[in-house]
Structures are given as structure tokens and as C-alpha cells.
Design a protein around this motif. Structure first.
Motif, mmCIF file in Angstrom:
data_model
loop_
_atom_site.group_PDB
_atom_site.id
_atom_site.type_symbol
_atom_site.label_atom_id
_atom_site.label_comp_id
_atom_site.label_asym_id
_atom_site.label_seq_id
_atom_site.Cartn_x
_atom_site.Cartn_y
_atom_site.Cartn_z
ATOM 1 N N UNK A 299 0.831 -1.205 0.000
ATOM 2 C CA UNK A 299 0.000 0.000 0.000
ATOM 3 C C UNK A 299 0.866 1.256 0.000
ATOM 4 N N UNK A 300 1.946 1.220 0.813
ATOM 5 C CA UNK A 300 2.817 2.395 0.914
ATOM 6 C C UNK A 300 3.403 2.743 -0.452
ATOM 7 N N UNK A 301 3.887 1.709 -1.151
ATOM 8 C CA UNK A 301 4.502 1.953 -2.458
ATOM 9 C C UNK A 301 3.444 2.431 -3.453
ATOM 10 N N UNK A 302 2.267 1.819 -3.417
ATOM 11 C CA UNK A 302 1.208 2.207 -4.359
ATOM 12 C C UNK A 302 0.822 3.686 -4.188
ATOM 13 N N UNK A 303 0.581 4.074 -2.937
ATOM 14 C CA UNK A 303 0.096 5.447 -2.727
ATOM 15 C C UNK A 303 1.213 6.458 -2.992
ATOM 16 N N UNK A 304 2.466 6.082 -2.643
ATOM 17 C CA UNK A 304 3.573 7.006 -2.910
ATOM 18 C C UNK A 304 3.736 7.193 -4.419
ATOM 19 N N UNK A 305 3.636 6.092 -5.165
ATOM 20 C CA UNK A 305 3.761 6.195 -6.627
ATOM 21 C C UNK A 305 2.637 7.070 -7.186
ATOM 22 N N UNK A 306 1.450 6.880 -6.639
ATOM 23 C CA UNK A 306 0.311 7.696 -7.086
ATOM 24 C C UNK A 306 0.601 9.183 -6.846
ATOM 25 N N UNK B 142 12.432 1.503 9.772
ATOM 26 C CA UNK B 142 11.613 2.500 10.457
ATOM 27 C C UNK B 142 11.846 3.893 9.882
ATOM 28 N N UNK B 143 13.126 4.234 9.693
ATOM 29 C CA UNK B 143 13.443 5.568 9.181
ATOM 30 C C UNK B 143 13.017 5.698 7.723
ATOM 31 N N UNK B 144 13.253 4.608 6.963
ATOM 32 C CA UNK B 144 12.844 4.608 5.563
ATOM 33 C C UNK B 144 11.344 4.853 5.445
ATOM 34 N N UNK B 145 10.553 4.189 6.274
ATOM 35 C CA UNK B 145 9.098 4.355 6.171
ATOM 36 C C UNK B 145 8.701 5.781 6.563
ATOM 37 N N UNK B 146 9.359 6.346 7.576
ATOM 38 C CA UNK B 146 9.012 7.718 7.970
ATOM 39 C C UNK B 146 9.248 8.669 6.797
ATOM 40 N N UNK B 147 10.393 8.499 6.115
ATOM 41 C CA UNK B 147 10.702 9.408 5.012
ATOM 42 C C UNK B 147 9.774 9.158 3.827
ATOM 43 N N UNK B 148 9.544 7.885 3.520
ATOM 44 C CA UNK B 148 8.621 7.592 2.413
ATOM 45 C C UNK B 148 7.221 8.120 2.760
ATOM 46 N N UNK B 149 6.831 8.019 4.038
ATOM 47 C CA UNK B 149 5.511 8.553 4.413
ATOM 48 C C UNK B 149 5.467 10.050 4.126
ATOM 49 N N UNK B 150 6.582 10.748 4.377
ATOM 50 C CA UNK B 150 6.648 12.173 4.035
ATOM 51 C C UNK B 150 6.485 12.368 2.534
ATOM 52 N N UNK B 151 7.143 11.475 1.764
ATOM 53 C CA UNK B 151 7.077 11.588 0.305
ATOM 54 C C UNK B 151 5.722 11.133 -0.240
ATOM 55 N N UNK B 152 4.959 10.439 0.616
ATOM 56 C CA UNK B 152 3.619 10.029 0.213
ATOM 57 C C UNK B 152 2.637 11.171 0.491
ATOM 58 N N UNK B 153 2.812 11.820 1.646
ATOM 59 C CA UNK B 153 1.820 12.784 2.099
ATOM 60 C C UNK B 153 2.030 14.187 1.509
ATOM 61 N N UNK B 154 3.281 14.678 1.513
ATOM 62 C CA UNK B 154 3.470 16.077 1.124
ATOM 63 C C UNK B 154 3.171 16.390 -0.350
#
Ligand code: PFF
Length: 477
Positions: A204-211, A280-292
């Protein structure tokens, strides 16, 4: 056999990977997807992110290894494991207090965590109903909450906060599932949940970040997160970054010690600690790249604060193609992440209750979960009927905090740093050196480096967080 420590002795992960998934599941949670982007957004992005990463590398990683070492050597709950390491090192078993503080922290964290996870369930439900409604009317790519005015979308959060029964139902659901999984045990409960939920989470993380990368303002998000403006890096912000690193890596809250107790003697621990930190750190940063990218594309404010993902993001999903689907998946993703973390928090308290009161796992999970549930319900009420209650009105830093924020503040600025400080001193100075060398498996220069970080840097840096957390006035700001 409960109560003799034998249960924990026999229970164990089925493989090294099972442990890694469970520990990454514990680490990756609301802290990564809700709290990290909120703090990065409020604190100007780049410099905060950079300082956060330094904290992870120099303080977080050595502490992760220390906690797993304690657990694996002790093979009990957090307090029991520390006592065992102390005993085998010939020092006072009063050091068990550091495990005890962690267990109290886990208790408090879970009672607020469950409330926020409840909001996530509510939004997943709203977005899900919206998506399936659109799907059945033949429009799978509909935007979220189409036809609803922006004020109405934002107002959903206020109506949720005012709705006591709804908040309690969501809290009940979340704690119910958590208790059910923990009661089933390490193998068929915790491990099984992690092996289903974590891979689903990553997809899901990869899908939404790619979107977001294709439809949102990705470049702007990258520059926001990675261009440091050092003038914004004030001591209180560094303090927050350190606290966030501890929270995000599930440190000082008994969870990693408890999970460490189920790791086989053959597993080499340093690479595993590294993987947990990296994921953990990777997901935090990717979450930033997903949300912002989504936040910027919708023209929203990145510094919106704690309600960023609940109040702001649905507005963005409202403005995006396929927003209903993406919004639904987004909240499901956060739910999965929150659940694997809440399991580790409840397991930390349950393992202790099993040993301390010689209870069966079922009973311990139910009683511990029930007590946490009750405190959580008070937190839910602090959003509405008890919103004027100030438990810590005598304490300037928390004078304005309602019950939920007071609990959160005390844990973040006091309990976590105190437990981290004690862990660093205990492992760095008190624990038997041969025991530590054998458990870490580190040699030569690497051992010297780790020992320097845990014995010198961690105590010093964590003392600073603690002081500035308790006495912000010392900083003169
Ligand atoms: N690390 C989790 C998160 O980032 O959401 C929260 C957490 C889980 C803290 C387990 C402490 C813990 F023991």
C-alpha cells in the motif's frame, strides 16, 4: 507454566525473518505516518529531518541493539530480563526499574494510541463507504466525498471529537482486535499478524507514494523534506526530534526487550538492529514523500499540525482523481501500521503481568488490555466532556494539557528519556562486559564504536533531552 518464566522460554519466533517483521511492525506505526510528517511539517522540513536521522544513527541504533540484547539474554518480560542481566553481571537487580518504567510507558502510550487509531478506523470507514458507493454506481475513479463542501469535510473531525459513543466504539474495536491477537500468543497471534499485515502495508505504501509521485507535487515535497534551513533548528526542535526518534523506534517502552526475549540464540543481532532502524526511518521518510506531494498539490498547509492527515488530507482526496479509492487505502494502511505497533505495546504489559501474577496469557492480555482500555476511554472523553480537566495544572510545561496530551507529554518528555538514559548506563557501564560482547557478537573496532555511543554519547545526549524537556526555560526560549 505461566509465572515461572517458562512460557517465554519456550515461546519464540519461528525464524529470524519472523522476528524482523514483528519488530519492524512494532517500530512502524502512527509515529511514522502521522507524527513524523506532522513534526517535519511544523518544524520546516529539511533541518528537522536531517537532525532526526542523526539521532536515529547515533542514539537509536545503539539503543535498539542494547534492548534486544537485554531481552535475548533475560528471556523474560522487560523488568524480568533486566533483572536477569543484572544478576548475571553481579549488580543490583534494582536496575529492573528501567524495564518497569518501560512497561508503564507502554501502558500509557497504548491508551492514547488506541484513541488515535480509532480516528483512523473511522476515516477508513467513511472513505471505504464512499469508495464502495462510487464503485457500485459505476465510478471507481471518483474523488473522495464528492459533492461535500470543504467545510463539511473538515468539520467531520470536529463532529467525531464531539461524538462520545462513536469514539468509544472505535476505541473498543481497536483494543478488542489488539487483545485478541496478543491473547493468541507469540506464534499464532503476534507473528501471524505481522506476516500478513506488514507485506500488505508495504504494498500500500509503495502504491500510494507512486500515485502521489505521478499526480502530486513530488519535486516540491522532496525539496521540502531534504533542503535544510539550519536557522530553524532550535534546541526545542532538536529535543522533539530526539523524542520522536525514541518513540518511532519503539525504544524505552519495553516492547523491543520483550520481543528480544523470543529471539533464538543463533540470530546475529547487529544486522537485525540495523534493519529495524533502516526500515523505520525509511518508512518515515517515504511517508513524508507520500503525504506532502498530495498536500502541496491541493494547496494545503504542511504545518497544519496534529490534524494534518485527518482534517487536511481528506480535502486533498476530495480534489484528486480516484481520491475515494486512494483515501480508503491510505487509512487502511495506517490502520495496519498502528495495529502491529499496538500489539507490541500490549505484549510488553501482558508478558509482565503473566510473570508477576502467574496468570495465563489469556487472562493477562484481557486484564492488561482492559486496564489500558479504561485509561484510553478517559483520553477519549478528554476530547469532549472532560476537555477542561487539567491533571498537571501545577506544572508549567503541561498546565494547558488535557488528559490525553498530559499523558502523551509525560511519556514523551520524561518516561522515554529516563528509560533510555538508564538503559544506556546499564548496558554501557553496569552489565558484564563478556556477557555484552557475547550477546552483541560485535568485535574489535565495531564493538568499541558501539560501546562509545552507548556508554558516552547516549547518556550525554539523552540527559540533554531530558533537561530541556523538563525545563524549556533553560534554553532561554
Ligand atoms: N513505534 C511506534 C510508532 O512509531 O508508531 C509506537 C510505539 C510502539 C512506541 C511500541 C513504543 C512501543 F513500544
Amino acid at each position: 507454566m505461566a509465572g515461572t518464566g517458562v512460557e517465554t522460554e519456550q515461546a519464540g519466533w519461528s525464524s529470524r525473518w519472523a522476528f524482523i517483521l514483528a519488530a519492524v511492525g512494532a517500530a512502524v506505526g502512527l509515529g511514522n505516518i502521522w507524527r513524523f510528517p506532522t513534526l517535519a511539517g511544523e518544524n520546516g522540513g529539511g533541518a528537522f529531518v536531517l537532525f532526526y536521522i542523526l539521532c536515529v544513527i547515533f542514539l537509536g541504533l545503539p539503543l535498539v541493539l542494547s534492548e534486544i540484547v537485554i531481552g535475548r539474554h533475560g528471556r523474560k518480560d522487560a523488568a524480568g530480563s533486566v533483572a536477569k542481566v543484572a544478576q548475571d553481571s553481579g549488580v543490583s537487580t534494582n536496575w529492573a526499574i528501567l524495564g518497569g518504567i518501560g512497561i508503564i510507558a507502554a501502558f500509557c502510550i497504548l491508551s492514547t494510541y488506541s484513541i488515535i487509531a480509532g480516528w483512523v478506523i473511522y476515516y477508513a470507514g467513511v472513505m471505504g463507504a464512499d469508495f464502495f458507493g462510487a464503485l457500485f454506481s459505476g465510478d471507481p475513479f471518483a474523488s473522495a466525498l464528492a459533492g461535500e463542501a470543504p467545510e463539511a469535510i473538515g468539520g467531520r473531525m470536529d463532529s467525531l471529537f464531539a461524538n462520545v459513543p462513536l469514539l468509544i466504539v472505535m476505541h473498543t474495536l481497536f483494543m478488542g482486535v489488539t487483545i485478541w491477537i496478543v491473547a493468541r500468543g507469540v506464534l499464532s497471534g503476534i507473528e501471524k499478524a505481522a506476516t500478513y499485515l506488514m507485506p500488505a502495508f508495504f504494498v500500500l505504501l509503495i502504491t500510494i507514494t507512486a500515485y502521489g509521485a505521478f499526480t502530486g507535487e513530488f519535486a516540491r515535497a522532496v525539496s521540502f523534506l531534504f533542503t535544510p534551513d539550519f536557522s530553524r533548528l532550535t534546541p526545542p526542535i532538536m529535543n522533539q526530534a530526539l523524542g520522536q526518534a525514541l518513540f518511532s523506534m519503539s525504544l524505552s517502552s519495553a516492547a523491543l526487550i520483550t520481543y528480544g526475549a523470543y529471539v533464538s540464540r543463533e540470530t546475529r543481532l547487529p544486522p537485525v538492529a540495523g534493519m529495524i532502524g533502516l526500515a523505520d526511518t525509511g518508512v518515515a521518510i517515504v511517508a513524508g514523500l507520500m503525504i506532502f506531494p498530495i498536500v502541496f498539490a491541493a494547496g494545503l498547509d504542511p504545518a497544519a499540525g496534529a490534524t494534518l492527515i485527518f482534517r487536511s488530507l481528506p480535502l486533498a482526496f476530495n480534489a484528486m482523481p480516484a481520491g475515494a479509492l486512494i483515501g480508503f487505502l491510505f487509512f487502511v494502511l495506517i490502520f495496519f501500521a498502528a495495529l502491529t505497533s499496538s500489539i507490541s505495546l500490549l505484549e510488553a504489559v501482558t508478558a509482565w503481568a503473566m510473570r508477576r501474577f502467574a496468570w495465563s496469557r489469556h487472562r493477562a492480555a484481557l486484564v492488561a488490555g482492559g486496564a489500558i482500555y479504561a485509561v484510553g476511554a478517559l483520553c477519549a472523553l478528554s476530547l469532549n466532556v472532560l476537555s477542561d480537566v487539567r491533571l498537571l495544572s501545577f506544572w508549567p510545561s503541561f498546565a494547558e494539557a488535557d488528559i490525553m496530551n498530559a499523558l502523551d507529554g509525560v511519556v514523551g518528555t520524561i518516561l522515554l528519556p529516563v528509560a533510555a538514559l538508564l538503559t544506556a548506563i546499564f548496558i554501557g557501564w553496569k552489565a558484564d562486559r563478556n556477557l555484552v560482547v557475547a550477546e552483541t557478537g560485535l568485535e574489535g573496532g565495531l564493538f568499541a564504536l558501539w560501546r562509545f555511543l552507548i556508554a558516552w554519547l547516549c547518556p550525554l545526549a539523552v540527559t540533554l533531552i531530558l533537561l530541556f524537556g523538563l525545563f524549556p526555560g533553560l534554553l532561554g526560549s
